[in-house]
Design a protein around this motif. Structure first.
Motif, mmCIF file in Angstrom:
data_model
loop_
_atom_site.group_PDB
_atom_site.id
_atom_site.type_symbol
_atom_site.label_atom_id
_atom_site.label_comp_id
_atom_site.label_asym_id
_atom_site.label_seq_id
_atom_site.Cartn_x
_atom_site.Cartn_y
_atom_site.Cartn_z
ATOM 1 N N UNK A 1 0.879 -0.975 0.079
ATOM 2 C CA UNK A 1 0.041 -0.128 -0.081
ATOM 3 C C UNK A 1 0.904 1.227 -0.100
ATOM 4 N N UNK A 2 0.800 2.094 -0.904
ATOM 5 C CA UNK A 2 1.405 3.250 -1.014
ATOM 6 C C UNK A 2 0.592 4.683 -0.808
ATOM 7 N N UNK A 3 1.276 5.536 -0.254
ATOM 8 C CA UNK A 3 0.482 6.818 0.215
ATOM 9 C C UNK A 3 0.784 7.771 -0.893
ATOM 10 N N UNK A 4 -0.392 8.157 -1.516
ATOM 11 C CA UNK A 4 -0.448 9.053 -2.694
ATOM 12 C C UNK A 4 -0.404 10.366 -2.455
ATOM 13 N N UNK A 5 -1.297 10.792 -1.284
ATOM 14 C CA UNK A 5 -1.613 12.385 -1.038
ATOM 15 C C UNK A 5 -2.099 12.276 0.570
ATOM 16 N N UNK A 6 -2.187 13.540 1.095
ATOM 17 C CA UNK A 6 -2.739 13.830 2.381
ATOM 18 C C UNK A 6 -3.592 15.082 2.365
ATOM 19 N N UNK A 7 -4.391 15.074 3.160
ATOM 20 C CA UNK A 7 -5.224 16.420 3.191
ATOM 21 C C UNK A 7 -5.758 16.630 4.641
ATOM 22 N N UNK A 8 -5.638 17.750 5.026
ATOM 23 C CA UNK A 8 -6.122 18.166 6.363
ATOM 24 C C UNK A 8 -7.439 18.421 6.423
ATOM 25 N N UNK A 9 -8.218 18.030 7.700
ATOM 26 C CA UNK A 9 -9.546 18.062 7.642
ATOM 27 C C UNK A 9 -9.704 19.483 8.447
ATOM 28 N N UNK A 10 -10.599 20.284 8.107
ATOM 29 C CA UNK A 10 -10.745 21.574 8.725
ATOM 30 C C UNK A 10 -11.192 21.096 10.137
ATOM 31 N N UNK A 11 -10.874 21.803 10.988
ATOM 32 C CA UNK A 11 -10.958 21.638 12.576
ATOM 33 C C UNK A 11 -10.208 20.506 13.112
ATOM 34 N N UNK A 12 -9.141 19.887 12.220
ATOM 35 C CA UNK A 12 -8.321 18.801 12.810
ATOM 36 C C UNK A 12 -8.635 17.394 12.138
ATOM 37 N N UNK A 13 -7.411 16.701 12.034
ATOM 38 C CA UNK A 13 -7.295 15.400 11.395
ATOM 39 C C UNK A 13 -6.797 15.390 9.956
ATOM 40 N N UNK A 14 -6.209 14.364 9.505
ATOM 41 C CA UNK A 14 -5.687 14.275 8.424
ATOM 42 C C UNK A 14 -6.091 13.037 7.643
ATOM 43 N N UNK A 15 -6.552 13.146 6.442
ATOM 44 C CA UNK A 15 -6.919 12.085 5.681
ATOM 45 C C UNK A 15 -5.718 11.689 4.711
ATOM 46 N N UNK A 16 -5.695 10.471 4.562
ATOM 47 C CA UNK A 16 -4.608 9.838 3.584
ATOM 48 C C UNK A 16 -5.225 9.235 2.634
ATOM 49 N N UNK A 17 -4.778 9.507 1.246
ATOM 50 C CA UNK A 17 -5.187 8.663 0.105
ATOM 51 C C UNK A 17 -4.276 7.650 -0.211
ATOM 52 N N UNK A 18 -4.575 6.198 -0.148
ATOM 53 C CA UNK A 18 -3.629 5.226 -0.349
ATOM 54 C C UNK A 18 -3.947 4.292 -1.431
ATOM 55 N N UNK A 19 -3.053 3.700 -2.255
ATOM 56 C CA UNK A 19 -3.206 2.910 -3.305
ATOM 57 C C UNK A 19 -2.534 1.537 -3.237
ATOM 58 N N UNK A 20 -3.226 0.665 -3.630
ATOM 59 C CA UNK A 20 -2.642 -0.762 -3.661
ATOM 60 C C UNK A 20 -3.121 -1.573 -4.842
ATOM 61 N N UNK A 21 -2.291 -1.292 -6.061
ATOM 62 C CA UNK A 21 -2.508 -2.079 -7.186
ATOM 63 C C UNK A 21 -3.611 -0.832 -7.863
ATOM 64 N N UNK A 22 -4.807 -1.237 -8.189
ATOM 65 C CA UNK A 22 -6.096 -0.431 -8.716
ATOM 66 C C UNK A 22 -6.706 -0.271 -7.710
ATOM 67 N N UNK A 23 -6.630 -0.549 -6.294
ATOM 68 C CA UNK A 23 -7.411 -0.222 -5.281
ATOM 69 C C UNK A 23 -6.929 0.930 -4.392
ATOM 70 N N UNK A 24 -7.953 1.724 -4.101
ATOM 71 C CA UNK A 24 -7.728 2.991 -3.469
ATOM 72 C C UNK A 24 -8.269 3.141 -1.934
#
Length: 222
Positions: A4-27
């Motif tokens: 599983x590879x980290x593609x990008x991150x995003x801060x959530x307004x108010x706190x917290x971080x989302x991570x977009x992950x990819x493994x093959x063609x699965x996100x």
């Protein structure tokens, strides 16, 4: 084995971080150790759209508000069932989620964000509900994990008594509020009824073809 590879991150307004992950063609979209979304699990998100529109049959020029773009499964399913006179407004709080749908997950979104019927807003869906009284034939909420806020505490305000009253006011007469949840919540179903909605609770599968975990959709008619 694919990693599983980290593609990008995003801060959530108010706190917290989302991570977009990819493994093959699965996100997948992660918050900490919690997987919020997976591209293999689209069944219940698609059902949120198709089952809502089944309950809106006969409405001409419907206007839908979708709260939470996610991976775009609800939007794509709605567009596939709607005619050319429909309008779909999508409120997404995190701008990077829209970027991901147009970028690395473009094949999943299938160009739905650029459909002429679609208006994408980088906004809190709660703000849009409160600002647009009597505007929508249906409001479809796939925000957070359901009535219990996970990614953003303010999301819980969508599901309390005041938030439900605002959603009811934003609907046209006979309109539909549809809410996705990862798990049952008996007290929430009662809260919907106490707000004056006619409530139907449906169990749906996470995957198409009747497979995967059970999720819940409430259909609340104003």
């Amino acid at each position: 084995m694919l990693t599983r590879t980290l593609i990008d991150t995003a801060e959530i307004p108010g706190g917290g971080v989302l991570r977009l992950m990819q493994r093959g063609d699965e996100f997948s979209i992660m918050l900490g150790a919690n997987e919020l979304m997976n591209s293999r699990l689209s069944g219940s998100e698609e059902a949120l759209a198709t089952m809502s529109l089944d309950r809106l049959s006969g409405v001409s020029e419907p206007h839908l508000l979708i709260g939470g773009l996610g991976m775009g499964f609800t939007l794509r399913a709605a567009l596939a069932s709607l005619g050319p006179d429909a309008q779909v407004t999508v409120a997404e709080l995190v701008p990077e989620v829209v970027d991901w749908a147009r970028g690395p997950m473009g094949e999943i979104s299938g160009g739905s964000l650029d459909d002429f019927r679609v208006d994408i807003r980088i906004a809190d869906v709660g703000d849009m509900i409160r600002a647009n009284r009597g505007a929508y034939h249906a409001i479809l909420l796939d925000v957070d994990n359901g009535p219990d806020g996970l990614t953003h505490e303010c999301n819980e305000g969508l599901y309390d008594r005041k938030g439900l009253q605002a959603a009811k006011a934003a609907l046209r007469p006979g309109g539909l509020l549809s809410i996705w949840s990862a798990a049952p919540h008996p007290r929430f179903a009662k809260r919907l009824r106490d707000t004056g909605f006619i409530v139907e609770e449906v169990r749906v599968r996470a995957r198409g073809g009747g497979r995967g975990a059970h999720h819940i959709i409430w259909f609340a008619k104003a």
